[in-house]
Scaffold this active site. Structure first.
Site, PDB file in Angstrom:
ATOM      1  N   ASP A  31      42.695  46.980  47.352  1.00  0.00           N
ATOM      2  CA  ASP A  31      43.794  46.061  47.650  1.00  0.00           C
ATOM      3  C   ASP A  31      45.164  46.724  47.789  1.00  0.00           C
ATOM      4  OD1 ASP A  31      41.654  44.502  46.919  1.00  0.00           O
ATOM      5  OD2 ASP A  31      42.698  43.433  45.325  1.00  0.00           O
ATOM      6  N   GLU A 212      41.137  35.157  44.952  1.00  0.00           N
ATOM      7  CA  GLU A 212      41.863  36.367  44.568  1.00  0.00           C
ATOM      8  C   GLU A 212      43.133  36.510  45.403  1.00  0.00           C
ATOM      9  OE1 GLU A 212      38.747  39.638  43.184  1.00  0.00           O
ATOM     10  OE2 GLU A 212      38.461  39.164  45.310  1.00  0.00           O
TER      11      GLU A 212
END
Length: 505
Positions: A31, A212
């Site tokens: 990420d 998320e």
């Protein structure tokens, strides 16, 4: 719509490092984190395991850029300690020293999730929200002595804080992924937070995997007429959510978004709860985050994503590093008959790499059945733009420089144009060989014409259609080469109305 016959299994070689897309110096990356603009620099942090090429103990890697193209790698910003690993989060500029950590001067704050597992069971874990700060333009970071600033609520998945300023209420807002919903916390001082609301139950798409990496921002709505319709606000809020891969889901992880209003405490969805809006129709666009604190005079909301999918992320070919980011995109909102939608454009900084456009053969006559070479040798790293018009009942296939690994198919019926994407490839690892190849319809466009815009680089293809209202991001592990750009007319006829191509290396 028929599809091209499946190609022979295409072996995926070890990747060549991309020229245009950000990659870690070594090890594993996922990420993007802590995207913030400060003192002329774009900061990019990222989930990083510097010692292995698979996911593991998460650190925050760090790089900066002044042009979104050339990146300078900096030392690790955050590393695991006795509190746990350093999971995803966001960063802001504390311009007015609201936190009291900067002696009245501006400074950088990073909000992250600490992830701590039980010694006996990795599936038994606690997640809490923590704070780190930098007084030297992000070159060094200290963890706040008062961590955690938001303690665990008693359930597992509680992570990925995105902190934004809400001007009307004059408060800070933290969006947190909490299982299958997003919770909103409020603060006046960036240190003490209270729960205000949550959003997501029964809204949009859910899988077995958790939600998320939320993001929250406000954008003006562009319309064909001057100003908003009577009674309509000129802006909307966008809530972006990553949806984790479910065990029974062949698509894997993906990014959805909601359009609505945020009153400083609650998010209100403009659309029916069952409406699903995907930010990208491809397999490899996840954990999207936008940059905080980009000067308003720039007028841009810039975002980036991790180009991968949790179904095969640990198994993609590697060459000492594993993971890449998308090229930064500029986000805007546009009114459509179906409601307000996100529109994406490649950040214009790619143009600094472009030389003169390639000599493109754009035929004036209608193209009928057969293979037509539009560009004799396109560069392995480049930007292309094309407008096609298909007669009703026509079908064409484009190879956008990925050889026998990918194909884009466009087919028209009486009123619409359907877009289909095919990808082939294997590397001998079961999870990759099972999930990486696909054949899917990715969108339907009104009419018979389409604008295509794409960036191709070693390891990836990013494609925008219909003025950026449809996006498709795909990894590709074709052997880098300068290939002809060929359009195959499989049925009917079409016309290339406009085309340009630029080499970016």
């Amino acid at each position: 719509m028929t599809c091209p016959p499946r190609q022979p299994a295409a072996a995926c070689p070890a990747p060549t490092r991309p020229a245009l897309h950000f990659t870690p110096p070594e090890g594993w990356m996922n990420d993007p984190n802590g995207l913030v603009y400060f003192d002329g620099e774009y900061h990019l942090f990222y989930q990083y395991h510097p010692f292995e090429r698979v996911w593991g103990p998460m650190h925050w890697g760090h790089a900066v850029s002044r042009d979104l193209v050339s990146w300078e790698h900096l030392p690790l910003a955050l590393a695991p300690d006795e509190q746990g690993m350093c999971f995803s989060g966001s960063a802001i500029v504390d311009r007015d020293d609201t936190s009291g950590l900067f002696a009245g001067e501006p400074g950088l704050l990073a909000f992250y999730t600490v992830h701590r597992t039980s010694p006996d069971d990795a599936e038994d874990y606690v997640q809490e929200q923590c704070l780190a700060y930098s007084r030297d333009r992000g070159r060094s970071w200290q963890k706040h002595a008062g961590n955690p600033i938001v303690a665990g609520p008693g359930f597992k998945d509680f992570r990925d804080p995105k902190v934004v300023w809400h001007e009307p209420s004059r408060r800070w807002v933290m969006a947190l992924a909490c299982g299958q919903v997003i919770r909103f916390y409020l603060s006046d001082n960036l240190l003490d937070w209270r729960l205000a609301s949550e959003f997501g139950a029964g809204q949009g798409h859910h899988t077995d995997g958790p939600w998320e990496c939320p993001d929250l921002f406000e954008l003006p709505v562009e319309r064909s007429c001057q100003g908003p319709a009577p009674g309509e606000p000129a802006t909307r809020w966008v809530l972006v959510v990553g949806v984790g891969a479910g065990e029974q889901d062949d698509f894997g992880s993906f990014t959805q978004y909601f359009i609505g209003h945020f009153d400083g405490e609650r998010f209100h969805n403009d659309h029916p709860a069952e409406t699903v809006l995907l930010m990208d129709e491809g397999r490899d666009f996840y954990a999207v985050q936008s940059w905080s604190d980009v000067p308003t005079e720039h007028g841009r909301r810039l975002a980036i994503a991790w180009m991968n999918n949790w179904l095969y992320a640990n198994q993609i070919p590697e060459a000492g590093w594993r993971g890449a980011m998308s090229f930064p995109r500029e986000l805007s909102l546009v009114a459509t008959p179906e409601g307000v939608r996100l529109r994406q454009a490649f950040a214009g900084e790619w143009q600094a790499l472009a030389g003169a456009p390639a000599n493109v053969a754009v035929p004036e006559h209608v193209l009928t059945a057969g293979h037509h070479t539009l560009l004799a040798a396109s560069a392995r790293v480049g930007y292309g733009r094309m407008t096609l018009a298909l007669a009703p009942g026509s079908r064409v296939v484009l190879d956008l420089q990925q050889g026998d690994h990918q194909a884009l198919e466009l087919a028209s019926d009486a009123e619409t144009l359907r877009v289909r994407h095919h990808r082939w490839g294997e590397n001998g690892v079961e999870a990759f060989d099972r999930h990486f190849p696909h054949d899917q319809v990715v969108g339907r466009l009104d009419g018979h014409g389409v604008e295509l815009e794409w960036l191709v680089d070693d390891g990836s293809l990013e494609l925008l259609l219909d003025g950026g209202r449809l996006a498709l991001t795909e990894l590709s592990f074709a052997v880098p080469a300068a290939r002809p750009l060929v359009l195959a007319v499989e049925a009917g006829e079409c016309r290339v109305e406009e085309m340009a191509y630029y080499s970016l290396v």
